[in-house]
Write a protein that holds these residues in place. Structure first.
Motif, PDB file in Angstrom:
ATOM      1  N   LEU A  65      36.139  34.182  42.136  1.00 56.31           N
ATOM      2  CA  LEU A  65      37.537  34.108  41.750  1.00 56.31           C
ATOM      3  C   LEU A  65      37.718  34.540  40.298  1.00 56.31           C
ATOM      4  O   LEU A  65      38.634  35.294  39.968  1.00 56.31           O
ATOM      5  CB  LEU A  65      38.072  32.694  41.967  1.00 56.31           C
ATOM      6  N   GLU A  66      36.830  34.077  39.450  1.00 54.98           N
ATOM      7  CA  GLU A  66      36.875  34.463  38.042  1.00 54.98           C
ATOM      8  C   GLU A  66      36.742  35.979  37.891  1.00 54.98           C
ATOM      9  O   GLU A  66      37.491  36.610  37.143  1.00 54.98           O
ATOM     10  CB  GLU A  66      35.739  33.751  37.303  1.00 54.98           C
ATOM     11  N   ASP A  67      35.800  36.574  38.616  1.00 55.45           N
ATOM     12  CA  ASP A  67      35.630  38.028  38.594  1.00 55.45           C
ATOM     13  C   ASP A  67      36.878  38.735  39.107  1.00 55.45           C
ATOM     14  O   ASP A  67      37.296  39.765  38.563  1.00 55.45           O
ATOM     15  CB  ASP A  67      34.420  38.459  39.418  1.00 55.45           C
ATOM     16  N   HIS A  68      37.479  38.177  40.156  1.00 56.02           N
ATOM     17  CA  HIS A  68      38.698  38.772  40.709  1.00 56.02           C
ATOM     18  C   HIS A  68      39.808  38.777  39.659  1.00 56.02           C
ATOM     19  O   HIS A  68      40.493  39.785  39.472  1.00 56.02           O
ATOM     20  CB  HIS A  68      39.142  38.003  41.957  1.00 56.02           C
ATOM     21  N   LEU A  69      39.976  37.661  38.989  1.00 55.40           N
ATOM     22  CA  LEU A  69      41.015  37.580  37.952  1.00 55.40           C
ATOM     23  C   LEU A  69      40.723  38.552  36.814  1.00 55.40           C
ATOM     24  O   LEU A  69      41.612  39.273  36.354  1.00 55.40           O
ATOM     25  CB  LEU A  69      41.120  36.155  37.414  1.00 55.40           C
ATOM     26  N   ARG A  70      39.469  38.558  36.390  1.00 55.16           N
ATOM     27  CA  ARG A  70      39.073  39.369  35.241  1.00 55.16           C
ATOM     28  C   ARG A  70      39.192  40.873  35.525  1.00 55.16           C
ATOM     29  O   ARG A  70      39.527  41.652  34.636  1.00 55.16           O
ATOM     30  CB  ARG A  70      37.649  39.019  34.830  1.00 55.16           C
ATOM     31  N   HIS A  71      38.919  41.271  36.740  1.00 54.64           N
ATOM     32  CA  HIS A  71      38.891  42.703  37.040  1.00 54.64           C
ATOM     33  C   HIS A  71      40.101  43.158  37.851  1.00 54.64           C
ATOM     34  O   HIS A  71      40.870  43.996  37.396  1.00 54.64           O
ATOM     35  CB  HIS A  71      37.594  43.065  37.775  1.00 54.64           C
ATOM     36  N   CYS A  72      40.261  42.617  39.034  1.00 53.15           N
ATOM     37  CA  CYS A  72      41.300  43.099  39.946  1.00 53.15           C
ATOM     38  C   CYS A  72      42.707  42.785  39.438  1.00 53.15           C
ATOM     39  O   CYS A  72      43.588  43.649  39.453  1.00 53.15           O
ATOM     40  CB  CYS A  72      41.098  42.515  41.345  1.00 53.15           C
ATOM     41  N   VAL A  73      42.926  41.557  38.990  1.00 52.09           N
ATOM     42  CA  VAL A  73      44.257  41.175  38.514  1.00 52.09           C
ATOM     43  C   VAL A  73      44.570  41.892  37.206  1.00 52.09           C
ATOM     44  O   VAL A  73      45.677  42.412  37.029  1.00 52.09           O
ATOM     45  CB  VAL A  73      44.387  39.639  38.377  1.00 52.09           C
ATOM     46  N   VAL A  74      43.612  41.951  36.314  1.00 50.34           N
ATOM     47  CA  VAL A  74      43.832  42.645  35.041  1.00 50.34           C
ATOM     48  C   VAL A  74      44.133  44.126  35.290  1.00 50.34           C
ATOM     49  O   VAL A  74      45.041  44.699  34.675  1.00 50.34           O
ATOM     50  CB  VAL A  74      42.627  42.458  34.084  1.00 50.34           C
ATOM     51  N   ARG A  75      43.382  44.744  36.206  1.00 53.19           N
ATOM     52  CA  ARG A  75      43.620  46.165  36.532  1.00 53.19           C
ATOM     53  C   ARG A  75      45.030  46.345  37.104  1.00 53.19           C
ATOM     54  O   ARG A  75      45.756  47.269  36.713  1.00 53.19           O
ATOM     55  CB  ARG A  75      42.586  46.666  37.526  1.00 53.19           C
ATOM     56  N   ALA A  76      45.422  45.466  38.020  1.00 54.60           N
ATOM     57  CA  ALA A  76      46.759  45.562  38.610  1.00 54.60           C
ATOM     58  C   ALA A  76      47.837  45.368  37.545  1.00 54.60           C
ATOM     59  O   ALA A  76      48.864  46.058  37.558  1.00 54.60           O
ATOM     60  CB  ALA A  76      46.920  44.539  39.733  1.00 54.60           C
ATOM     61  N   ALA A  77      47.600  44.457  36.609  1.00 56.90           N
ATOM     62  CA  ALA A  77      48.566  44.230  35.528  1.00 56.90           C
ATOM     63  C   ALA A  77      48.689  45.477  34.655  1.00 56.90           C
ATOM     64  O   ALA A  77      49.795  45.864  34.269  1.00 56.90           O
ATOM     65  CB  ALA A  77      48.145  43.026  34.686  1.00 56.90           C
TER      66      ALA A  77
END
Length: 99
Positions: A65-77
């Motif tokens: 989940l941490e990796d998802h937030l750090r990479h996927c969510v940040v990229r989408a933002a």
């Protein structure tokens, strides 16, 4: 994979070997639990080991989940479309909390 699940490098890709190693340890714990039941180990000892395996698996989930937030969510933002990824992460957190 779920519908709409992106295929390709994910946030955990850089640490894939470490993630696989942790999952193999959890797999070993589960095999140990099977052996304990097969050998009629005292129920409280089995429950203690179930708790340890559950915590280990939860640690893997939190790391993902941490990796998802750090990479996927940040990229989408950065691309200006974070809302779907935030909702996806929130749903994953809700599932973890319920488990």
């Amino acid at each position: 994979m779920g519908e709409g699940t992106p295929v390709g490098p994910h946030g955990y890709s850089a640490d894939k070997q470490a993630l696989l190693s942790r999952l193999r340890r959890v797999e070993g714990q589960i095999r140990g639990l099977q052996r304990m039941v097969d050998e009629d180990t005292y129920c409280i000892d089995v429950l203690t080991q179930i708790s340890a395996a559950t915590k280990a698996l939860q640690a893997v989930a939190v790391g993902l989940l941490e990796d998802h937030l750090r990479h996927c969510v940040v990229r989408a933002a950065a691309e200006g479309d974070a809302d779907p990824k935030i909702k996806e992460a929130s749903a994953a957190i809700a599932r973890l909390v319920r488990s």
